[in-house]
Scaffold this motif. Structure first.
Motif, PDB file in Angstrom:
ATOM      1  N   SER A   1       0.678  -0.648   0.480  1.00 54.54           N
ATOM      2  CA  SER A   1       0.000   0.080  -0.067  1.00 54.54           C
ATOM      3  C   SER A   1       1.369   1.532  -0.034  1.00 54.54           C
ATOM      4  O   SER A   1       2.022   1.200   0.355  1.00 54.54           O
ATOM      5  CB  SER A   1      -0.638  -0.096   1.545  1.00 54.54           C
ATOM      6  OG  SER A   1       0.114   0.293   2.392  1.00 54.54           O
ATOM      7  N   ALA A   2       0.220   2.341  -0.223  1.00 50.06           N
ATOM      8  CA  ALA A   2       0.968   4.026  -0.191  1.00 50.06           C
ATOM      9  C   ALA A   2       1.655   3.908   1.315  1.00 50.06           C
ATOM     10  O   ALA A   2       3.031   4.427   1.460  1.00 50.06           O
ATOM     11  CB  ALA A   2       0.397   4.996  -0.252  1.00 50.06           C
ATOM     12  N   GLN A   3       0.874   3.114   1.841  1.00 43.36           N
ATOM     13  CA  GLN A   3       1.664   3.424   3.716  1.00 43.36           C
ATOM     14  C   GLN A   3       2.722   2.686   4.089  1.00 43.36           C
ATOM     15  O   GLN A   3       3.889   2.462   4.905  1.00 43.36           O
ATOM     16  CB  GLN A   3       0.721   3.776   4.786  1.00 43.36           C
ATOM     17  CG  GLN A   3      -0.256   4.399   4.434  1.00 43.36           C
ATOM     18  CD  GLN A   3      -1.641   4.364   3.445  1.00 43.36           C
ATOM     19  OE1 GLN A   3      -1.551   3.789   3.172  1.00 43.36           O
ATOM     20  NE2 GLN A   3      -1.957   5.594   3.440  1.00 43.36           N
ATOM     21  N   SER A   4       2.339   0.967   3.367  1.00 47.44           N
ATOM     22  CA  SER A   4       3.466  -0.164   3.770  1.00 47.44           C
ATOM     23  C   SER A   4       3.563  -0.410   2.286  1.00 47.44           C
ATOM     24  O   SER A   4       3.810  -1.369   2.155  1.00 47.44           O
ATOM     25  CB  SER A   4       2.835  -0.453   4.489  1.00 47.44           C
ATOM     26  OG  SER A   4       2.997  -1.589   5.170  1.00 47.44           O
ATOM     27  N   PRO A   5       4.374  -0.923   1.022  1.00 48.35           N
ATOM     28  CA  PRO A   5       5.099  -1.138  -0.082  1.00 48.35           C
ATOM     29  C   PRO A   5       5.874  -2.184   0.494  1.00 48.35           C
ATOM     30  O   PRO A   5       6.432  -2.134   1.368  1.00 48.35           O
ATOM     31  CB  PRO A   5       5.849   0.229  -0.849  1.00 48.35           C
ATOM     32  CG  PRO A   5       6.222   1.425   0.408  1.00 48.35           C
ATOM     33  CD  PRO A   5       4.695   1.093   1.549  1.00 48.35           C
ATOM     34  N   HIS A   6       5.546  -3.093  -0.378  1.00 46.74           N
ATOM     35  CA  HIS A   6       6.525  -3.941  -0.218  1.00 46.74           C
ATOM     36  C   HIS A   6       7.466  -5.074  -1.534  1.00 46.74           C
ATOM     37  O   HIS A   6       6.837  -4.136  -2.148  1.00 46.74           O
ATOM     38  CB  HIS A   6       6.239  -5.177   0.619  1.00 46.74           C
ATOM     39  CG  HIS A   6       4.795  -5.712   0.288  1.00 46.74           C
ATOM     40  ND1 HIS A   6       5.194  -7.343  -0.820  1.00 46.74           N
ATOM     41  CD2 HIS A   6       3.494  -5.636   0.492  1.00 46.74           C
ATOM     42  CE1 HIS A   6       4.146  -7.727  -0.572  1.00 46.74           C
ATOM     43  NE2 HIS A   6       2.920  -7.003   0.127  1.00 46.74           N
ATOM     44  N   GLY A   7       8.069  -5.636  -1.107  1.00 43.29           N
ATOM     45  CA  GLY A   7       8.317  -6.703  -2.163  1.00 43.29           C
ATOM     46  C   GLY A   7       8.693  -7.818  -2.629  1.00 43.29           C
ATOM     47  O   GLY A   7       9.758  -8.906  -2.407  1.00 43.29           O
TER      48      GLY A   7
ATOM     49  N   GLY B   1      12.903  -7.163  -1.946  1.00 45.36           N
ATOM     50  CA  GLY B   1      13.394  -5.882  -1.208  1.00 45.36           C
ATOM     51  C   GLY B   1      14.092  -5.793  -0.391  1.00 45.36           C
ATOM     52  O   GLY B   1      14.711  -4.675   0.480  1.00 45.36           O
ATOM     53  N   LYS B   2      14.326  -7.008   0.102  1.00 46.45           N
ATOM     54  CA  LYS B   2      14.940  -7.079   1.106  1.00 46.45           C
ATOM     55  C   LYS B   2      16.714  -6.399   0.534  1.00 46.45           C
ATOM     56  O   LYS B   2      17.580  -5.491   1.860  1.00 46.45           O
ATOM     57  CB  LYS B   2      15.608  -8.256   1.057  1.00 46.45           C
ATOM     58  CG  LYS B   2      16.534  -9.009   2.303  1.00 46.45           C
ATOM     59  CD  LYS B   2      16.602 -10.251   2.853  1.00 46.45           C
ATOM     60  CE  LYS B   2      17.350 -11.264   3.688  1.00 46.45           C
ATOM     61  NZ  LYS B   2      18.090 -11.792   4.515  1.00 46.45           N
ATOM     62  N   ASN B   3      17.113  -6.195  -0.388  1.00 46.05           N
ATOM     63  CA  ASN B   3      18.994  -5.749  -0.217  1.00 46.05           C
ATOM     64  C   ASN B   3      18.716  -4.331  -1.586  1.00 46.05           C
ATOM     65  O   ASN B   3      19.343  -3.846  -1.598  1.00 46.05           O
ATOM     66  CB  ASN B   3      19.852  -6.577  -1.179  1.00 46.05           C
ATOM     67  CG  ASN B   3      19.811  -7.528  -0.386  1.00 46.05           C
ATOM     68  OD1 ASN B   3      20.380  -8.148   0.519  1.00 46.05           O
ATOM     69  ND2 ASN B   3      19.959  -9.199  -0.823  1.00 46.05           N
TER      70      ASN B   3
ATOM     71  N   ASP C   1      20.766 -14.433 -10.380  1.00 46.48           N
ATOM     72  CA  ASP C   1      19.863 -14.917 -11.114  1.00 46.48           C
ATOM     73  C   ASP C   1      18.654 -14.984 -10.017  1.00 46.48           C
ATOM     74  O   ASP C   1      16.831 -15.483 -10.623  1.00 46.48           O
ATOM     75  CB  ASP C   1      19.574 -16.683 -11.609  1.00 46.48           C
ATOM     76  CG  ASP C   1      20.569 -16.804 -13.263  1.00 46.48           C
ATOM     77  OD1 ASP C   1      20.462 -15.159 -13.533  1.00 46.48           O
ATOM     78  OD2 ASP C   1      21.160 -17.872 -13.264  1.00 46.48           O
ATOM     79  N   PHE C   2      17.977 -14.691  -8.927  1.00 49.39           N
ATOM     80  CA  PHE C   2      16.789 -14.380  -7.925  1.00 49.39           C
ATOM     81  C   PHE C   2      16.382 -13.219  -8.432  1.00 49.39           C
ATOM     82  O   PHE C   2      14.766 -13.642  -8.804  1.00 49.39           O
ATOM     83  CB  PHE C   2      17.878 -14.715  -6.595  1.00 49.39           C
ATOM     84  CG  PHE C   2      18.194 -16.056  -6.414  1.00 49.39           C
ATOM     85  CD1 PHE C   2      17.002 -16.638  -5.674  1.00 49.39           C
ATOM     86  CD2 PHE C   2      18.758 -16.102  -6.345  1.00 49.39           C
ATOM     87  CE1 PHE C   2      17.155 -17.671  -4.484  1.00 49.39           C
ATOM     88  CE2 PHE C   2      19.248 -17.625  -5.366  1.00 49.39           C
ATOM     89  CZ  PHE C   2      18.368 -18.803  -5.032  1.00 49.39           C
ATOM     90  N   GLY C   3      16.706 -11.590  -8.987  1.00 51.05           N
ATOM     91  CA  GLY C   3      16.346 -11.104  -8.762  1.00 51.05           C
ATOM     92  C   GLY C   3      17.024  -9.689  -9.779  1.00 51.05           C
ATOM     93  O   GLY C   3      17.665  -8.727  -9.525  1.00 51.05           O
ATOM     94  N   GLN C   4      17.394 -10.574 -11.167  1.00 50.89           N
ATOM     95  CA  GLN C   4      18.585  -9.402 -12.419  1.00 50.89           C
ATOM     96  C   GLN C   4      17.147  -8.351 -11.894  1.00 50.89           C
ATOM     97  O   GLN C   4      16.038  -8.366 -12.220  1.00 50.89           O
ATOM     98  CB  GLN C   4      18.447  -9.720 -13.202  1.00 50.89           C
ATOM     99  CG  GLN C   4      19.439 -11.263 -12.850  1.00 50.89           C
ATOM    100  CD  GLN C   4      19.781 -11.499 -13.812  1.00 50.89           C
ATOM    101  OE1 GLN C   4      18.893 -12.245 -14.717  1.00 50.89           O
ATOM    102  NE2 GLN C   4      21.396 -12.188 -14.046  1.00 50.89           N
ATOM    103  N   CYS C   5      17.521  -7.388 -12.918  1.00 55.19           N
ATOM    104  CA  CYS C   5      16.878  -5.705 -13.372  1.00 55.19           C
ATOM    105  C   CYS C   5      16.944  -5.107 -14.745  1.00 55.19           C
ATOM    106  O   CYS C   5      18.164  -5.094 -14.428  1.00 55.19           O
ATOM    107  CB  CYS C   5      15.751  -5.434 -12.364  1.00 55.19           C
ATOM    108  SG  CYS C   5      17.447  -4.548 -11.392  1.00 55.19           S
TER     109      CYS C   5
END
Length: 227
Positions: free
Chosen positions: A104-110, A148-150, A193-197
């Motif tokens: 949410s706008a208050q609590s975004p997460h990945g 979003g951990k790193n 390979d877990f999370g490239q962007c």
């Protein structure tokens, strides 16, 4: 059904062979659970449909043939992790369903959620294969990969899809980073390979969304690491 508050929370099924009022069936989610409200997208595994929750963490699955409240199931993802609320879309491959993180706008997460599909849960191999994820309690078949951990940029995604062995997440409001991840989540694979962007400008992000709506599927090209 994109509903909240006192608005109707009904899933509509219509026949492709009887495109008239007689070919329409309605599943009222209130008859399943009064806490079901607000959904954004979903997918099917061929036997069941799945709805992605935006207002809370209650993931819903329902029968495509037996389209009744008694056949519907609810999995409260917040029992796995309290942060698992607010998803925008989802997709599936042959083994798993994926819920795309937004928050949410208050609590975004990945926090990307993966769950083995109902058609796969019946076999003896119905075990979590994610060594880099959390998996517990009511969601023992649920894996969570915190993108979003790193990097706090890797949050609030707005849709996604799978091509081959990889899943792709479309960037939302917080960044222009298109993420690719391995659907298998095996820790034996290289960490990148877990999370490239790929870094995308806002116009490029909008173009990707438009192309996806028209049914476009990209050919994979090795992206730059943009962490």
């Amino acid at each position: 059904p994109a509903a909240a508050g006192d608005m109707p929370r009904k899933v509509v099924r219509f026949s492709l062979f009887d495109f008239s009022a007689t070919g329409v069936s309605v599943l009222n989610l209130v008859d399943v659970n009064t806490g079901l409200l607000g959904f954004w997208g979903g997918f099917t595994d061929g036997e069941r449909g799945y709805l992605m929750p935006t207002e809370n963490g209650k993931l819903v699955s329902f029968g495509l043939s037996n389209f009744t409240a008694s056949e519907a199931k609810v999995l409260d993802l917040t029992k796995v992790d309290p942060d698992l609320t607010g998803f925008r879309g989802g997709f599936a491959n042959a083994e798993y369903g994926f819920a795309i993180p937004y928050g949410s706008a208050q609590s975004p997460h990945g926090k990307l959620v993966r769950r083995r599909l109902e058609v796969r849960l019946r076999g003896p191999d119905a075990e979590s294969t994610c060594g880099d994820c959390s998996s517990e309690g009511d969601g023992k078949q649920v894996d969570v990969l915190d993108l979003g951990k790193n990097s706090t940029d890797l949050r609030t995604f707005d849709g996604g899809f799978a091509v081959g062995d990889y899943g792709y997440l479309i960037p939302g409001s917080l960044s222009g980073k298109l993420v690719r991840f391995t659907l298998a989540f095996h820790t034996q694979q290289p960490r990148q390979d877990f999370g490239q962007c790929l870094k995308l400008t806002p116009p490029q992000v909008d173009k990707v969304r438009v192309l996806m709506q028209s049914g476009w599927k990209p050919q994979y090209r090795h992206p730059r690491d943009c962490r």
